[in-house]
Scaffold this motif. Structure first.
Motif, short mmCIF file in Angstrom:
data_model
loop_
_atom_site.label_atom_id
_atom_site.label_comp_id
_atom_site.label_asym_id
_atom_site.label_seq_id
_atom_site.Cartn_x
_atom_site.Cartn_y
_atom_site.Cartn_z
N LEU A 61 0.81 -1.22 0.00
CA LEU A 61 0.00 0.00 0.00
C LEU A 61 0.84 1.28 0.00
CD1 LEU A 61 -3.12 -0.44 2.33
CD2 LEU A 61 -3.07 0.19 -0.08
N THR A 62 2.11 1.17 0.36
CA THR A 62 2.95 2.37 0.37
C THR A 62 3.15 2.93 -1.04
OG1 THR A 62 4.95 1.00 0.33
CG2 THR A 62 4.17 1.74 2.47
N ALA A 63 2.93 2.08 -2.06
CA ALA A 63 3.03 2.57 -3.44
C ALA A 63 1.92 3.56 -3.75
CB ALA A 63 2.98 1.40 -4.42
N LEU A 64 0.80 3.42 -3.06
CA LEU A 64 -0.38 4.22 -3.37
C LEU A 64 -0.15 5.72 -3.19
CD1 LEU A 64 -3.38 3.92 -4.19
CD2 LEU A 64 -3.92 3.91 -1.76
N PRO A 65 0.25 6.20 -2.00
CA PRO A 65 0.46 7.65 -1.86
C PRO A 65 1.60 8.17 -2.72
CG PRO A 65 1.19 6.49 0.12
CD PRO A 65 0.46 5.49 -0.71
N LEU A 66 2.58 7.32 -3.01
CA LEU A 66 3.70 7.76 -3.85
C LEU A 66 3.25 8.00 -5.29
CD1 LEU A 66 6.54 5.45 -2.48
CD2 LEU A 66 6.37 7.93 -2.22
N VAL A 168 -7.54 -8.46 -2.94
CA VAL A 168 -7.64 -9.90 -3.26
C VAL A 168 -6.30 -10.61 -3.09
CG1 VAL A 168 -9.54 -9.49 -4.85
CG2 VAL A 168 -7.20 -9.59 -5.75
N ASN A 169 -5.28 -9.88 -2.58
CA ASN A 169 -3.97 -10.47 -2.30
C ASN A 169 -3.30 -11.02 -3.56
OD1 ASN A 169 -1.87 -11.09 -0.52
ND2 ASN A 169 -2.61 -13.18 -0.18
N GLU A 170 -3.30 -10.20 -4.61
CA GLU A 170 -2.61 -10.54 -5.85
C GLU A 170 -1.41 -9.62 -6.03
OE1 GLU A 170 -2.89 -12.81 -8.25
OE2 GLU A 170 -4.61 -13.87 -7.38
N SER A 171 -0.39 -10.09 -6.75
CA SER A 171 0.82 -9.32 -7.00
C SER A 171 0.51 -8.05 -7.80
CB SER A 171 1.84 -10.17 -7.76
OG SER A 171 2.87 -9.38 -8.31
N ILE A 172 0.91 -6.90 -7.27
CA ILE A 172 0.69 -5.64 -7.97
C ILE A 172 1.47 -5.61 -9.28
CG2 ILE A 172 0.81 -3.13 -7.82
CD1 ILE A 172 -1.16 -4.40 -5.88
N SER A 236 11.03 -0.56 -14.81
CA SER A 236 11.69 -1.08 -13.61
C SER A 236 10.85 -2.17 -12.94
CB SER A 236 11.96 0.06 -12.62
OG SER A 236 10.75 0.64 -12.17
N ILE A 237 9.52 -2.05 -13.07
CA ILE A 237 8.63 -3.08 -12.50
C ILE A 237 8.67 -4.33 -13.37
CG2 ILE A 237 6.25 -3.66 -11.90
CD1 ILE A 237 5.74 -0.70 -11.39
N THR A 243 10.31 -3.16 -7.11
CA THR A 243 8.92 -3.48 -6.77
C THR A 243 8.04 -2.28 -7.15
OG1 THR A 243 9.09 -2.55 -4.54
CG2 THR A 243 9.69 -4.88 -4.83
N ALA A 244 6.73 -2.44 -7.04
CA ALA A 244 5.82 -1.34 -7.36
C ALA A 244 6.09 -0.14 -6.45
CB ALA A 244 4.37 -1.81 -7.21
N THR A 245 6.39 -0.39 -5.18
CA THR A 245 6.65 0.70 -4.24
C THR A 245 7.95 1.42 -4.59
OG1 THR A 245 5.51 -0.53 -2.50
CG2 THR A 245 6.94 1.27 -1.81
#
Length: 434
Positions: A61-66, A168-172, A236-237, A243-245
């Motif tokens: 979830l830290t990727a979200l605000p970024l 749903v606990n899937e890889s971003i 990069s992803i 990672t997404a973050t």
């Protein structure tokens, strides 16, 4: 029978709070509290504390605000001007002319902001006056911008896709891979519609600018930094480097550098971007808190399991289930925004989808498209509201102008169902090569 009573109580309480004008996050929390008090003997405070902490402490979830902050920074730059100027030389000669810029610019900004409303606002503030000045029909300008703006939910990095992945606990990263090809194909579908319209309306004259080769090179040079930023974040992803973050942090750094180079970042705009990101992130987190606790409360009553079992007993084909869900989400989207629709329904929908044997990566892409469709359906279509503020037209006019793009997305859902590899091929291929 008890599950039916539980459903009636949950829906009744939820719509009471929503109809009373209570914030969506608070409505979800209040509904969960009422359900826990009525149907379980579990201590409400303890369950709420544990659930909310668990739903908010995810590293993903830290990727979200970024990503939100990256979009907020670029929203305050000259990006809309750069996109229009950079794409004009390459789109103007196509059938339909510069209407294609709405789609191309929306696709590019979608790969930066992840927000549908921000995409419409950023692209529209430059393209609407420019296209009107060049004699393009206003209905087509508004309709193409409204539809193409929804690409912000599908083309990665998508904020809604991050919410779905966490829920749903899937890889971003895999979800981003799954949505890339469908996002580009949907953009091509929009452009195909514009091209067909252009071929059928050759009698309309546009005032397209003529540019020398040197000017075209200059325009492409202006577009290059944005394309490099997108390639760096998404690449990069996909390559597994970040990672997404981590990619989101890279995107924030890149957007700050880009805005400094354009000399559009000062103290006030920087503070505004931070506050904008905080407000949006806090709103989304509040909704996630409420949905997480509501999912727990519904789980205690056995509603998700009972509904999934019922669907299995109906023996619906996957196509029939998708048709029902499409109608359901379009209807739901008339009253709720996209993120709320996703988090509110996943506790019930996820078991049904898994029981039907539908790939969750594919379903994530499908879900983004139907949520996109809800963005341009009244009475609560966010893109319609944004365009209303920018054009002064009434919601009915903007909704009618958006209908052709709505039907294009309906057709694309059928294509996606018939060719699921559009969503599954890239994540499978990249996973095998690592």
């Amino acid at each position: 029978m008890s599950e039916a009573v539980s459903i009636v109580v949950f829906l009744g309480v939820l719509f009471f709070f929503l109809g009373s004008g209570v914030w969506i996050g608070a409505s979800l929390l209040a509904t969960a509290i009422v359900g826990m008090l009525i149907f379980t003997s579990t201590p409400v405070g303890d369950a709420m504390a544990i659930t909310i902490w668990g739903s908010q402490s995810s590293w993903t979830l830290t990727a979200l605000p970024l990503f939100i902050w990256m979009g907020e920074i670029l929203y305050r730059t000259k990006l809309s001007e750069t996109l229009f100027r950079g794409l004009t030389p390459f789109m103007g000669k196509l059938p339909g002319g510069l209407l294609h810029v709405n789609v191309g610019a929306s696709a590019i900004f979608a790969a930066i902001s992840g927000s549908s409303a921000a995409t419409v606002a950023t692209v529209g503030k430059m393209s609407i006056p420019e296209l009107k000045k060049r004699n393009y029909p206003e209905k087509l300008i508004i309709g193409t911008l409204s539809g193409a703006g929804t690409l912000g939910l599908l083309i990665p990095p998508s904020i809604s896709m991050i919410i779905y992945g966490v829920t749903v606990n899937e890889s971003i990263a895999k979800l981003f891979m799954a949505s890339m090809i469908p996002g580009l194909v949907l953009a091509l579908c929009f452009m195909t519609y514009i091209a067909v319209w252009g071929l059928l309306n050759k009698d309309i004259s546009y005032k397209n600018p003529t540019m020398a080769f040197r000017e075209k090179i200059t325009a492409l040079r202006d577009l290059l930094p944005v394309l490099i930023l997108i390639s760096g974040v998404i690449g990069s992803i996909y390559s597994g480097i970040a990672t997404a973050t981590e990619a989101a942090a890279l995107g924030v750094l890149g957007s700050i550098i880009l805005s400094l180079l354009q000399k559009t970042l000062d103290k006030d705009s920087f503070i505004d971007s931070v506050l904008g990101a905080v407000r949006t992130s806090a709103m989304i987190m509040f909704i996630l808190m409420g949905s997480g606790f509501l999912s727990l409360a519904m789980g205690f009553t056995g509603i998700p399991k009972a509904l999934a079992t019922t669907i299995v007993h109906w023996e619906l084909s996957p196509f029939s289930l998708i048709i029902i869900l499409t109608i359901f989400y379009i209807f739901l989207g008339m009253f709720l925004d996209g993120i709320s629709s996703i988090v509110l329904t996943m506790a019930v929908i996820e078991p049904m989808v898994r029981a039907a044997g539908i790939d969750m990566l594919w379903f994530g892409v499908y879900l983004m498209i139907v949520v996109e469709m809800a963005q341009i359906t009244p009475p609560v279509g966010f893109n319609l509201f944004v365009l209303q503020g920018m054009t002064g037209k009434d919601i009915g006019y903007i909704a009618r102008a958006s209908m052709p793009m709505f039907f294009v997305m309906c057709a694309f859902i059928v294509v996606l169902f018939l060719i699921p590899e559009l969503a599954t091929w890239l994540p499978e291929t990249l996973s095998q090569t690592r």
